[in-house]
Design an enzyme around this catalytic site. Structure first.
Site, PDB file in Angstrom:
ATOM      1  N   CYS A  78       0.834  -1.201   0.000  1.00 16.45           N
ATOM      2  CA  CYS A  78       0.000   0.000   0.000  1.00 16.45           C
ATOM      3  C   CYS A  78       0.876   1.261   0.000  1.00 16.45           C
ATOM      4  CB  CYS A  78      -0.994  -0.026   1.153  1.00 16.45           C
ATOM      5  SG  CYS A  78      -2.331   1.182   0.948  1.00 16.45           S
ATOM      6  N   HIS A 185      -3.863  -4.582  -0.111  1.00 14.91           N
ATOM      7  CA  HIS A 185      -3.390  -5.162   1.146  1.00 14.91           C
ATOM      8  C   HIS A 185      -3.505  -6.692   1.091  1.00 14.91           C
ATOM      9  CE1 HIS A 185      -3.009  -1.577   3.783  1.00 14.91           C
ATOM     10  NE2 HIS A 185      -3.899  -1.058   2.957  1.00 14.91           N
ATOM     11  N   GLU A 187      -2.750  -8.725   3.399  1.00 16.08           N
ATOM     12  CA  GLU A 187      -3.217  -9.192   4.712  1.00 16.08           C
ATOM     13  C   GLU A 187      -4.716  -8.988   4.908  1.00 16.08           C
ATOM     14  OE1 GLU A 187      -2.315  -4.835   5.451  1.00 16.08           O
ATOM     15  OE2 GLU A 187      -1.590  -6.445   4.144  1.00 16.08           O
TER      16      GLU A 187
END
Length: 203
Positions: A78, A185, A187
């Protein structure tokens, strides 16, 4: 071991949890010695470019990251990916790390449909344009999760994948040598994101 750079900016906990869920050894650290000893490095980032660059400079870690990137895989996520470029035009003009040629620009300036919301937030399919080991465990058009208002431009040569948002082809994944970046992202991107992190840990 995967070292997650701690410089006061980034979603460190969820990223660390994702790596550990994959059975990987991960450590959040701002220690230069540990970063150099790590097998791979992740540079996260959330917030404004200028603030993040200032905080990164204050840690004294920029020379460490430059040296590490010559020797081992480094992944920016990001805002961490945006820092990898030459410069950003987020609230002024700010110098990036220069690991990847290109600039970071305001998404709002390029969207022709002004009804589309910025930040660009949500799930988008990822169109892979160049094969790379980081895609080892995912298929073309897998969905990933974005949260951003700025995106990278003039980096076609180093772009591995992108996502369409209105008329804008958002740079999604980049690579230059040992340095990778994802605008989305991993995650927060479910199984697809975990697969990307797993592939990165095997580079």
């Amino acid at each position: 071991m995967v070292a997650i750079v701690d410089y006061g900016v980034g979603n460190l906990f969820s990223l660390s949890c994702s790596l550990k869920a994959l059975g990987l050894e991960a450590e959040v650290t701002g220690d230069p010695a540990k970063l150099m000893a790590a097998e791979r490095i992740i540079l996260p980032g959330v917030g404004a470019f200028a603030d993040a660059r200032q905080k990164l400079d204050a840690t004294g870690l920029v020379p460490v990251l430059r040296e590490a990137a010559k020797q081992k895989p480094l992944l920016g996520i990001c805002l961490g990916m945006q820092l990898l470029f030459d410069k950003s035009f987020e609230y002024g003009e700010h110098t990036g790390l220069g690991f990847i040629p290109g600039q970071v620009v305001d998404l709002r300036n390029d969207l022709t449909d002004k009804r589309l919301k910025v930040p660009h937030m949500g799930w988008n399919s990822l169109q892979i344009c160049k094969e790379d080991p980081i895609f080892r465990y995912i298929e073309n058009e897998a969905y990933v999760y974005y949260v951003h208002s700025y995106y990278a431009q003039n980096c076609t040569e180093n772009t591995l994948a992108s996502s369409q948002y209105g008329n804008v082809n958002v740079t999604g994944v980049v690579r230059c040598g040992n340095v990778w970046g994802t605008q989305f992202h991993p995650e927060k991107s479910g199984d697809t994101g975990l697969c990307i992190l797993k592939a990165f840990a095997e580079l």
